[in-house]
Design an enzyme around this catalytic site. Structure first.
Site, mmCIF file in Angstrom:
data_model
loop_
_atom_site.group_PDB
_atom_site.id
_atom_site.type_symbol
_atom_site.label_atom_id
_atom_site.label_comp_id
_atom_site.label_asym_id
_atom_site.label_seq_id
_atom_site.Cartn_x
_atom_site.Cartn_y
_atom_site.Cartn_z
ATOM 1 N N TYR B 127 0.846 -1.184 0.000
ATOM 2 C CA TYR B 127 0.000 0.000 0.000
ATOM 3 C C TYR B 127 0.887 1.242 0.000
ATOM 4 C CZ TYR B 127 -3.795 3.153 0.715
ATOM 5 O OH TYR B 127 -4.706 4.165 0.531
ATOM 6 N N ASN B 212 -3.617 5.882 6.002
ATOM 7 C CA ASN B 212 -4.405 6.615 6.997
ATOM 8 C C ASN B 212 -5.172 5.644 7.899
ATOM 9 O OD1 ASN B 212 -6.615 5.691 5.553
ATOM 10 N ND2 ASN B 212 -6.987 7.629 4.517
ATOM 11 N N SER B 235 5.227 9.424 13.586
ATOM 12 C CA SER B 235 6.681 9.252 13.619
ATOM 13 C C SER B 235 7.291 9.909 14.868
ATOM 14 C CB SER B 235 7.266 9.863 12.349
ATOM 15 O OG SER B 235 8.553 9.367 12.116
ATOM 16 N N GLN B 257 12.040 15.733 12.230
ATOM 17 C CA GLN B 257 11.046 14.757 12.641
ATOM 18 C C GLN B 257 9.679 15.418 12.797
ATOM 19 O OE1 GLN B 257 12.076 11.662 12.759
ATOM 20 N NE2 GLN B 257 9.942 11.074 12.909
ATOM 21 N N GLU B 325 10.900 5.028 17.828
ATOM 22 C CA GLU B 325 11.063 4.603 16.432
ATOM 23 C C GLU B 325 12.487 4.922 15.947
ATOM 24 O OE1 GLU B 325 8.829 6.974 13.740
ATOM 25 O OE2 GLU B 325 8.975 5.538 12.085
ATOM 26 N N GLU B 413 -1.571 -37.075 27.299
ATOM 27 C CA GLU B 413 -2.522 -36.120 26.724
ATOM 28 C C GLU B 413 -3.811 -36.812 26.281
ATOM 29 O OE1 GLU B 413 -0.722 -33.313 24.003
ATOM 30 O OE2 GLU B 413 0.673 -32.607 25.546
#
Lengths: 428, 428
Positions: B127, B212, B235, B257, B325, B413
């Site tokens: 994307y 988004n 970010s 940033q 980040e 088991e």
């Protein structure tokens, strides 16, 4: 168990029919999960205890297993089983140790130093399903990769029984494998307790382990705030059998898979008509001797199948279209065909490698991608409990060599602050 | 930008305040996403075109970019920019090539052969966000690791512009990096098209790339049916500065940033009071000269901060509690402090390694875990586009050596079919 003769162009429809198994609606469950998770996130221990009471029917003043409870559990587990657990643990540890990645770097004479730092996740939660039976193998398989990765805190959570205790086998397996703490909280409330923490339990960074629909949907709900492993569906095996296969072995392996639950899927794909018929007869005969009749009837009839194909190339197309959780190659030359397998969770080669060997003992993880997700995911492994940081170091000279390219890129993206952060270092 | 003197025990509250940034309610978005995804899953192309018309305002008879459109795009991109793209691409490829894992096996004299087969994912969707600006770096960073992994089909999808075209820079970057197909479908409808396929587009196995809130929630919704990468938040950068730091460089990096968006977070942690004051002054002065005034005012005021700590040990505690980040170590001995960093997406060492160098050019991926998720996840990498299969082979003799342990486990088991699948091979 039906026998179908198929060709390559029949494969997509067979796979599509399989996939439609899981078109379940989760809306009711999702609403309930959201309520539970939000309550625990907001009210902490009070809400945890409320849901333990409401959903598990027990009043607990303390939901953390004590050292005394663990010590007591060791008394109820037989010594030979502890020995088997330890042996399995050693095999699991040895295999997973080979998965452990190390940090690396590379540097050049221009003054560029690039690396990748690999570090363990700090706190991990392991969900262990409850119910009447204990599944110690699941406990080992989920804890051991975290131990090998170097995770500091491994918090196990599992549903409390009606008498306020945890199955002793689960406690012993968790303790042997290396759990730091064990909680008596099952279901969505267990997942929420791990994800957000409470007054008495610190939140974890990642949650792994299988569970029912509430657990699975709760894991998906908290995903993003914490990491999760895959969301497992019903178990599956695909056995590829050529004319060298022993039908009785194939049938036994199909049944071993089908006995897990009604939705478990056991399929054989063979190049031989006579082997197909023999497998069919063997399945019918062996089934009658097994304990879990009702489950077997349902899963073998509804989810099982025997497909006859013209050659192993076609069989491989079937495998790669399905991407089965477990794949057995009961064929003469399994190593030659191994590279043709593109998508499968675990691959069992030859006539003496039945799938249960991998469930319990051989070492590779038994938590595997189901329902075709082997096309994009891997067995649970040490890599699920470690993460990477990129590392970059440039000398002044190295940055000077590339500064105009970086500035050009920043201009293109319209970010003058990005440009300036490079330019300012050369003050021209 | 405020200066705060802090101690170790102040850190948890600072981090908690940061985390509360993202307590957004997605309920409205989630309902809408569900409607869109289910419509496309059911009606295919018809629904895709309906949403392109409704949400992007364009009637498209064909939403797949043609070769002619790609050829035309190359004419609108300047040659020097293509050269920069190619150079960045080569750096990205070189770094990522070092991440590529290979299959391995180990065998012993007892007849036990264990391995791990590593294979690429076959079909991946990328994307790419739309909007007025093109972000060619995002295109390269998301495609190149898939190319290095050996993914056969890389399907890019990106929102169509009002005139029915795609930004030429996006087309060129996607083509240069190695996209197989480019779709003009943005938003949740783009994610749904990739996840479930239509009459004209085959479904992919995994979807990566930023977007988004609709894209992010759609990715979470389809997760499980296909793989997804992380869900990225705003970010962030954390710059650690000691007395050797150049305040103007620190300030420029904080601003780089902060200019991303209003929620971007730029924080400096310094051991020096005088450096703190100088950074504060530099940020004020430099900000005035930047293009994105409104964004900078908002993000620097609301999300930014300068923290003064007593020593670098405390600074590292801040870092590891946050798991930023991007982390810059503008300190005298960055390599000595590197091993103290437990959690960070990417780490930039020294005074000449500004973060934008990593955004565009150095090679490591710029798709990084945000909002503390570096505690459990990694930069986008080749490992996101490959998966593993466990491989097990036992000889008859090897199985015979361990059969009783496996049978014991099966008994424990309560799965007699599991026991039988081993026992039958020895027929005793």
């Amino acid at each position: 168990m039906e026998i179908n003769r198929i060709q390559t162009n029949d494969i997509p429809q067979i796979i599509k029919n399989r996939k439609s198994r899981d078109a379940i609606q989760y809306d009711g469950i999702d609403d309930r999960v959201k309520t539970i998770v939000q309550a625990i996130r907001q009210d902490g221990d009070k809400a945890v205890k409320h849901y333990i009471h409401q959903l598990d029917g027990v009043h607990l003043t303390n939901y953390i297993v004590t050292q005394a409870e663990i010590a007591e559990a060791y008394h109820s587990v037989s010594e030979d089983m502890i020995e088997v657990l330890n042996e399995a643990n050693a095999n699991i540890k040895n295999y997973h140790a080979k998965q452990k990645e190390t940090s690396w770097y590379s540097a050049d004479a221009q003054g560029v130093w690039l690396g990748q730092q690999v570090t363990p996740i700090e706190r991990v939660g392991v969900y262990v399903p409850g119910g009447k039976a204990a599944y110690p193998s699941t406990v080992l398989m989920n804890i051991m990769p975290a131990v090998v990765a170097g995770v500091s805190d491994i918090i196990v959570t599992t549903p409390v029984q009606a008498d306020g205790t945890i199955n002793p086998m689960t406690l012993v397996a968790a303790d042997l494998a290396g759990a730091s703490q064990i909680l008596k909280v099952g279901g969505a409330h267990g997942v929420a307790t791990l994800a957000y923490g409470t007054e008495t339990v610190q939140a974890v960074d990642k949650i792994v382990g299988p569970g029912n629909a509430y657990v699975a949907r709760a894991k998906k709900y908290v995903f993003g705030d914490v990491g999760i492993d895959m969301i497992a569906g019903p178990s599956e095996v695909c056995v590829i059998a050529d004319e060298t296969a022993e039908p009785a072995y194939v049938a036994a392996d199909l049944i071993a898979q089908a006995e897990h639950d009604e939705l478990a899927s056991a399929v054989a794909v063979t190049t031989s008509e006579s082997i197909a018929s023999a497998i069919q007869l063997e399945v019918e005969a062996q089934m009658k001797q097994r304990d879990r009749q009702a489950i077997l009837q349902e899963s073998i009839q509804q989810q099982g199948g025997i497909y006859v194909v013209s050659d192993l190339e076609t069989a491989m197309k079937f495998v790669n279209a399905w991407a089965p959780e477990h794949l057995e190659l009961q064929i003469a030359e399994p190593f030659e065909w191994l590279p043709h397998v593109k998508h499968a969770g675990a691959i069992f080669l030859g006539h003496y490698t039945p799938e249960p060997l991998g469930d319990y003992f051989a070492g590779p993880n038994h938590t595997l991608p189901t329902n075709g997700t082997a096309k994009f995911s891997s067995p649970l492994g040490v890599y699920d409990f470690m993460k990477k940081s990129s590392v970059i170091y440039y000398t002044e000279n190295a940055l000077n060599q590339v500064r105009h390219q970086v500035e050009r890129f920043a201009d293109e993206e319209g970010l003058d602050g990005h440009r300036e952060s490079v330019r300012i270092r050369f003050n021209d």
